[in-house]
Design an enzyme around this catalytic site. Sequence first.
Site, PDB file in Angstrom:
ATOM      1  CD  GLU A 186      -3.334  -0.174   2.039  1.00  0.00           C
ATOM      2  OE1 GLU A 186      -4.317  -0.888   1.952  1.00  0.00           O
ATOM      3  OE2 GLU A 186      -3.106   0.541   3.034  1.00  0.00           O
ATOM      4  CG  HIS A 218       8.027 -29.368  -0.384  1.00  0.00           C
ATOM      5  ND1 HIS A 218       8.569 -30.584  -0.714  1.00  0.00           N
ATOM      6  CD2 HIS A 218       8.813 -28.865   0.604  1.00  0.00           C
ATOM      7  CE1 HIS A 218       9.626 -30.823   0.063  1.00  0.00           C
ATOM      8  NE2 HIS A 218       9.791 -29.785   0.871  1.00  0.00           N
ATOM      9  CE  LYS A 225     -12.280   1.641   1.175  1.00  0.00           C
ATOM     10  NZ  LYS A 225     -11.748   2.632   2.087  1.00  0.00           N
TER      11      LYS A 225
HETATM   12  O1  PA5 Z   1      -3.347   1.251   5.912  1.00  0.00           O
HETATM   13  C1  PA5 Z   1      -4.437   1.741   5.712  1.00  0.00           C
HETATM   14  O2  PA5 Z   1      -4.640   2.958   5.820  1.00  0.00           O
HETATM   15  C2  PA5 Z   1      -5.618   0.875   5.362  1.00  0.00           C
HETATM   16  O3  PA5 Z   1      -5.244  -0.451   5.165  1.00  0.00           O
HETATM   17  C3  PA5 Z   1      -6.669   0.928   6.460  1.00  0.00           C
HETATM   18  O4  PA5 Z   1      -6.099   0.474   7.664  1.00  0.00           O
HETATM   19  C4  PA5 Z   1      -7.892   0.082   6.117  1.00  0.00           C
HETATM   20  O5  PA5 Z   1      -8.434   0.479   4.887  1.00  0.00           O
HETATM   21  C5  PA5 Z   1      -8.971   0.201   7.200  1.00  0.00           C
HETATM   22  O6  PA5 Z   1      -9.348   1.522   7.353  1.00  0.00           O
HETATM   23  P1  PA5 Z   1     -10.161   2.014   8.616  1.00  0.00           P
HETATM   24  O7  PA5 Z   1      -9.311   1.830   9.821  1.00  0.00           O
HETATM   25  O8  PA5 Z   1     -10.464   3.447   8.353  1.00  0.00           O
HETATM   26  O9  PA5 Z   1     -11.399   1.162   8.709  1.00  0.00           O
END
Ligand code: PA5
Length: 448
Positions: free
Chosen positions: A290, A311, A425
């Site tokens: 990310e 494996h 989303k």
């Molecule tokens: O690293 C990030 O920002 C994302 O992976 C969020 O943690 C994830 O989308 C969950 O978001 P939230 O805590 O707002 O529900």
Amino acid sequence: MKTLKVDISKVLGFVPKEDIYNYQNEIDRHHRSILGKTGKGNDFLGWVDLPGETDESLLLSILDSAQKIREKNIDVFIVIGIGGSYLGARAVIESLKHNFSFLLNKKNNPEVIYAGQNIGEDYLYDLLEVLDEKEYALTVISKSGTTTEPALAFRILKSHLENKYGKAGAKERIIAITDESKGALKQLAREEGYTTYVVPDDVGGRYSVLTPVGLLPIAVAGFDIRALLAGAKKMQELNSLGSSLDENPMALYAATRNALLKSGKVIEILVNYQPSLFYLTEWWKQLFGESEGKEGKGIFPAGVGFTTDLHSMGQYIQEGYRMIFETVLAVGKAKKKLVVPMDDANLDGLNYLAGKRIHDVNKMAELGTALAHIDGGVPNIGIIVPEVNEETIGELIYFFEMSCALSGYTLGVNPFDQPGVEAYKKNMFALLGKPGFESETEAIRKKI
Ligand code: PA5
């Protein structure tokens, strides 16, 4: 002060040392901008100071809330969250807990399980079925307070909890962790009167494991959050401004992976030899995926557990497209002791191992695999920790977070945003007919 080490000796046959050390000036520049909070995404740098600056009163409050939950003699503690709102806690808890805790008769700690990290109907149904029979409590974690997956799971589990313990009883078994003031979860927590912890504004989800997001579930699970923070602090102290690649393992790792990328290695596989580190790898994949995968850039983070995956994925790593490098989490010693027994009949031919620790066999598999993969064209970075415990996991967390920030800046991206996550989303909301998405619904219907 003994800390984790980065070993790049098994990279140098692939990229010259100077190609790595040439990054020193650039890393210095990014280091200054991270510590001075001047670079891209600088409003999300709160994690940098967490190990040294976590408030004692916050720690005491988390420990107190965890204790109150544990005193309810719960069998199960559910962590509801997705992405950075559950992976850090899961990585730490699964690294430290008994591998078969769910089958132990005498338990010191509740079994921590997870929800809201998927939308599997069968998963949630099965969970409810189990919870009918168990004593439980939960935490719901969402920084934004608006993420669909955890919100759905919480709606269902809240109702189950209230049916089981009554509204007042349920309230004592729910801890919300969310934004200080905004989001649906904050409003719900306020109205219901739940114990609540704040996800600091300046800490993004995937960098939040050392905030209440990780610390509360880890404390409920029975692990030492002070030792975790102490380990992270050791890394923070090593990360001083102007430190050379030889002094600062985070800078060395960031420089090495960028040099490998430049040489055509676009996939990094994090390798572990301990099944308990599976979720540490999952957390690492999210952190780097990310943070770096944007603007058509980034090293693709993959993970394997050896020797299991030798494996399955071993064949590809040995002989497939040569665009891979490996980073091996090398653990010095096992926590428990098990020796290969002598067998008079020796029908399995294993007596040559008799008297050896299982861990020593594993270490030879590790070395043999590294040498084979190097022969096959796969460079190998080693990250060496003496053993797996709260302190070393804390070190690894800070090590990877800082390396990721340095590496992301070196790649030229903002490692603290995730604009690409919104695309699915938007489509999902349009397809589900969420109010406010009418024009997207109309547009997407034309595509299908
Ligand atoms: O690293 C990030 O920002 C994302 O992976 C969020 O943690 C994830 O989308 C969950 O978001 P939230 O805590 O707002 O529900």
